[in-house]
Enzyme design. Structure first.
Site, PDB file in Angstrom:
ATOM      1  N   HIS A 115       0.823  -1.203   0.000  1.00  0.00           N
ATOM      2  CA  HIS A 115       0.000   0.000   0.000  1.00  0.00           C
ATOM      3  C   HIS A 115       0.859   1.255   0.000  1.00  0.00           C
ATOM      4  O   HIS A 115       0.458   2.279  -0.552  1.00  0.00           O
ATOM      5  CB  HIS A 115      -0.934   0.012   1.215  1.00  0.00           C
ATOM      6  CG  HIS A 115      -2.010  -1.022   1.129  1.00  0.00           C
ATOM      7  ND1 HIS A 115      -3.318  -0.716   0.871  1.00  0.00           N
ATOM      8  CD2 HIS A 115      -1.955  -2.367   1.254  1.00  0.00           C
ATOM      9  CE1 HIS A 115      -4.031  -1.830   0.836  1.00  0.00           C
ATOM     10  NE2 HIS A 115      -3.223  -2.847   1.070  1.00  0.00           N
ATOM     11  N   ASP A 142      -6.325   5.742   1.319  1.00  0.00           N
ATOM     12  CA  ASP A 142      -6.328   4.352   0.893  1.00  0.00           C
ATOM     13  C   ASP A 142      -7.753   3.817   1.012  1.00  0.00           C
ATOM     14  O   ASP A 142      -8.458   4.103   1.982  1.00  0.00           O
ATOM     15  CB  ASP A 142      -5.373   3.544   1.789  1.00  0.00           C
ATOM     16  CG  ASP A 142      -5.077   2.181   1.230  1.00  0.00           C
ATOM     17  OD1 ASP A 142      -6.020   1.362   1.145  1.00  0.00           O
ATOM     18  OD2 ASP A 142      -3.913   1.927   0.901  1.00  0.00           O
ATOM     19  N   THR A 202      -5.094   0.692  -4.291  1.00  0.00           N
ATOM     20  CA  THR A 202      -3.709   0.301  -4.538  1.00  0.00           C
ATOM     21  C   THR A 202      -3.600  -0.953  -5.389  1.00  0.00           C
ATOM     22  O   THR A 202      -2.546  -1.221  -5.942  1.00  0.00           O
ATOM     23  CB  THR A 202      -2.953   0.078  -3.216  1.00  0.00           C
ATOM     24  OG1 THR A 202      -3.660  -0.884  -2.431  1.00  0.00           O
ATOM     25  CG2 THR A 202      -2.809   1.363  -2.443  1.00  0.00           C
TER      26      THR A 202
END
Length: 176
Positions: free
Chosen positions: A23, A117, A139
């Site tokens: 990530h 994220d 991601t």
């Protein structure tokens, strides 16, 4: 003084990373692209990751900030399980992220955008609370997102078995 004013005129974007392998690098690369395009970027990672990250601030203008994930001394490896880590991060992380935004705001450092994220959807509500635009960052590849969509929609049942030709062809169709 002029450099400080010019820096403030650039839009400021926080990039909030889920602190696990796979990530960090995609979000760091995206941050570098934003920086190249003239956006002032602050990469936000966990306290533990911030201590262990080899981040050369001299080679980039990307700033680094940290928030608590609830496991400040050991990160995800200190958690009893992956689920335990996520549960605790979801309890501690939003408050810690909000405190960071409050700190930046009180210093006169406004944040116009938060890229977070996709594992941390709570970041959008906090960004909105501070008047910032929020955008989720995936991601993983688009093919993985497509498979998630088809599983969620019920078009694809998992696990895919050799016996079910229709599910196997749907799975292969998701990849094309």
């Amino acid at each position: 003084m002029e450099e400080r004013q010019a820096r403030r005129r650039r839009p400021h974007c926080l990039v909030l990373v889920f602190p696990t392998q796979g990530h960090v690098n995609p979000m760091l690369q995206f941050s570098k692209r934003l920086d190249y395009k003239g956006v002032r970027v602050t990469l936000v990672v966990s306290h533990f990751l911030c201590k262990t990250l080899q981040f050369e601030s001299s080679t980039t203008s990307i700033a680094l900030e940290s928030i608590s994930d609830g496991y400040d001394g050991g990160g995800i490896k200190a958690a009893e399980s992956d689920k335990g880590y996520i549960d605790r991060f979801w309890d501690v992380g939003p408050k810690s992220f909000e405190e960071l935004l409050q700190k930046l705001t009180s210093c006169g450092d406004s944040v116009e955008c938060v890229v977070y994220d996709s594992m941390l959807p709570w970041a959008l509500d906090i960004a909105k609370k501070f008047g910032a635009i929020g955008a989720s960052f995936f991601t993983q590849s688009c093919a993985v997102n497509s498979i998630y969509y088809h599983v969620y929609s019920g078009n694809l049942k998992i696990p895919v078995t050799d016996d079910d030709e229709s599910e196997r062809s749907c799975f292969l169709g998701c990849l094309h």
